[in-house]
Design a protein around this motif. Structure first.
Motif, PDB file in Angstrom:
ATOM      1  N   SER A   1       0.842  -1.308   0.278  1.00  0.00           N
ATOM      2  CA  SER A   1      -0.055  -0.055  -0.079  1.00  0.00           C
ATOM      3  C   SER A   1       0.870   1.250   0.054  1.00  0.00           C
ATOM      4  O   SER A   1       0.940   2.004   0.907  1.00  0.00           O
ATOM      5  N   ILE A   2       1.593   1.522  -1.229  1.00  0.00           N
ATOM      6  CA  ILE A   2       2.535   2.590  -1.331  1.00  0.00           C
ATOM      7  C   ILE A   2       2.159   3.397  -2.393  1.00  0.00           C
ATOM      8  O   ILE A   2       1.684   3.099  -3.403  1.00  0.00           O
ATOM      9  N   ASP A   3       1.881   4.710  -2.016  1.00  0.00           N
ATOM     10  CA  ASP A   3       1.489   5.582  -2.928  1.00  0.00           C
ATOM     11  C   ASP A   3       1.876   7.104  -2.858  1.00  0.00           C
ATOM     12  O   ASP A   3       2.487   7.268  -1.840  1.00  0.00           O
TER      13      ASP A   3
ATOM     14  N   GLY B   1       3.459   4.776   2.456  1.00  0.00           N
ATOM     15  CA  GLY B   1       2.957   3.510   2.825  1.00  0.00           C
ATOM     16  C   GLY B   1       3.576   2.472   3.643  1.00  0.00           C
ATOM     17  O   GLY B   1       4.576   2.794   4.153  1.00  0.00           O
TER      18      GLY B   1
ATOM     19  N   ARG C   1       7.672   0.742   7.009  1.00  0.00           N
ATOM     20  CA  ARG C   1       6.932   1.964   6.840  1.00  0.00           C
ATOM     21  C   ARG C   1       7.894   2.688   5.694  1.00  0.00           C
ATOM     22  O   ARG C   1       9.096   3.040   6.118  1.00  0.00           O
TER      23      ARG C   1
END
Length: 342
Positions: free
Chosen positions: A2-4, A20, A26
Motif C-alpha cells: 500500500s504505497i502511493d 505507505g 513503513r
C-alpha cells in the motif's frame, strides 16, 4: 503493498512523498517536488529499487543522528554536523533523498548568503561522510551515498603581502601584544591553521629543539613543525610557564581576529584574516622559492597534493613559467655558436 504518492505540508510548503508500507516496512520517502505529475514520474523510477531494498533487508537504516554520533565519537569534529543532526537527526538515513539534502543546503544557504563552495563544505560533504561511514560499519542497514555537489566557482585567493606581515608583527609588539606578534610569525612560517595554533599547549613546544607538535589537526594526524630561529626567539619572550597552558593565550579565531583588527585600525593597516597571512602566505612563499607542490603539501600538512593544486596551482604555474623563461634567456647567449655553424 500500500504505497502511493501523497502530499505533505510542512512550514507552509507542500512536498509529495512516497508513503505507505511494504513487507511490514513503513515508507516515507520525499520526492522533492510540489508537482503531483512530476512526483508520480519520479516515484515510478524509484519504486522498483525501493521494493528490492526492502526485500533485501537494506531499507530500515539507523537514524542519521545515531550514525553521526558514532562518526563523531571516532574523533571527527561536529562543527558542520550539529546543524545536520538537528535537521535530519530522527530520519533514517536511507529515507533521506539526495533532493532532501540539496533542498536543505539551498534553504540554509539562502538564509546565510552561502556560495556553492560553502554549501558543499557545510552540507553535502559532511552528510556523505556520515552516510558512507554508516555503510562501512553496517552495509545491510545503510546505503553508501554520492550526491552530485554544487558547481563551484573558485574565487582567486588573497594573500597578505610580506611587508604587511612584518609591519603587523611590529605593530602588535609595540602595542603590548607579543602573543599576537608571535602568533603571526608562527603561523606564517609553519602554515599551521588558526584553530590548531589556538589549541597549541606549551607542553607540545620544545624551544631548545626548535619544534612544536600539533596534536589535533584538521586531517586528524599529529604534525611536527620546525620553528625558525626568529619564531623560537619571539616565543621565548612570552615567558613560557613551567606547566601546561595555551601558548598564545587565545581560545578561538574570533578573539584573535578582534584583537588584530583593533591593532590594524590603530596603525592604519589593512586587515587580513588569519588564512591570508598564515596558510596562504606560507604556501605562496614556498612557491616563490620554486618549491614543488609535493614539497608544499608535506611542509604545510595538506591532506593531498590535489588540494594544493586546486588552491595554489596558479602560483606554481607562474613560477614554473618564469623559471622556463629565465632558462631560455640564459641560452640566448649561445646564439653566436649557431651563427658560426653556418
Amino acid at each position: 503493498m500500500s504505497i502511493d504518492v501523497k502530499p505533505r505540508t510542512r512550514d507552509g510548503k507542500t512536498i509529495f512523498y512516497l508513503s505507505g508500507t511494504y513487507l511490514g516496512e513503513r515508507v516515507r520517502l520525499s520526492l522533492g517536488t510540489a508537482d503531483q505529475a512530476e512526483a508520480r514520474q519520479i516515484a515510478e523510477t524509484l519504486l522498483p529499487r525501493l521494493l528490492q531494498r526492502i526485500q533485501d533487508g537494506q531499507f530500515n537504516s539507523d537514524t542519521f543522528a545515531g550514525i553521526a554520533q558514532a562518526y563523531i565519537a571516532g574523533g571527527t569534529s561536529d562543527r558542520f554536523l550539529a546543524p545536520l543532526i538537528a535537521h535530519f537527526g530522527k530520519c533514517r538515513v536511507n529515507d533521506i533523498t539526495d533532493n532532501d539534502v540539496i533542498a536543505y543546503a539551498n534553504d540554509r544557504g539562502a538564509a546565510r548568503g552561502w556560495t556553492n563552495t560553502t554549501k558543499n563544505r557545510h552540507v553535502i560533504k559532511p552528510f556523505q561522510a556520515v552516510a558512507n561511514f554508516g555503510a562501512h560499519m553496517n552495509p545491510p542497514k545503510c546505503a553508501a551515498r554520492r550526491i552530485t555537489p554544487f558547481i563551484e566557482t573558485r574565487v582567486p585567493i588573497t594573500i597578505a603581502p610580506e611587508a604587511w606581515i612584518l609591519t603587523a608583527v611590529a605593530a602588535a609588539w609595540r602595542d603590548g601584544y607579543p602573543n599576537i606578534a608571535a602568533l603571526i610569525m608562527f603561523m606564517t612560517t609553519t602554515g599551521v591553521r588558526i584553530s590548531e595554533a589556538c589549541r597549541l599547549d606549551w607542553r607540545d613546544v620544545d624551544l631548545e629543539a626548535s619544534e612544536a607538535v600539533i596534536l589535533r589537526t584538521k586531517n586528524s594526524r599529529p604534525r611536527r613543525v620546525p620553528l625558525a630561529a626568529s619564531v623560537a626567539e619571539i616565543l621565548a619572550h612570552l615567558n613560557p610557564p613551567l606547566g601546561a597552558g595555551l601558548v598564545f593565550g587565545y581560545r578561538n579565531r574570533s578573539s584573535v581576529a578582534n584583537r588584530l583588527a583593533a591593532i590594524c585600525k590603530r596603525h592604519g593597516l589593512t586587515y587580513y584574516s588569519s588564512h591570508k597571512w598564515g596558510r596562504h602566505a606560507f604556501a605562496a612563499r614556498l612557491f616563490r622559492m620554486n618549491k614543488s607542490s609535493l614539497m608544499v603539501k608535506d611542509a604545510g600538512g595538506w591532506r593531498s597534493i590535489g588540494v594544493v593544486l586546486d588552491t595554489y596551482g596558479h602560483l606554481e604555474r607562474s613560477h614554473v613559467e618564469s623559471t622556463v623563461h629565465e632558462g631560455a634567456a640564459a641560452l640566448g647567449s649561445l646564439r653566436h655558436l649557431l651563427k658560426d655553424e653556418h
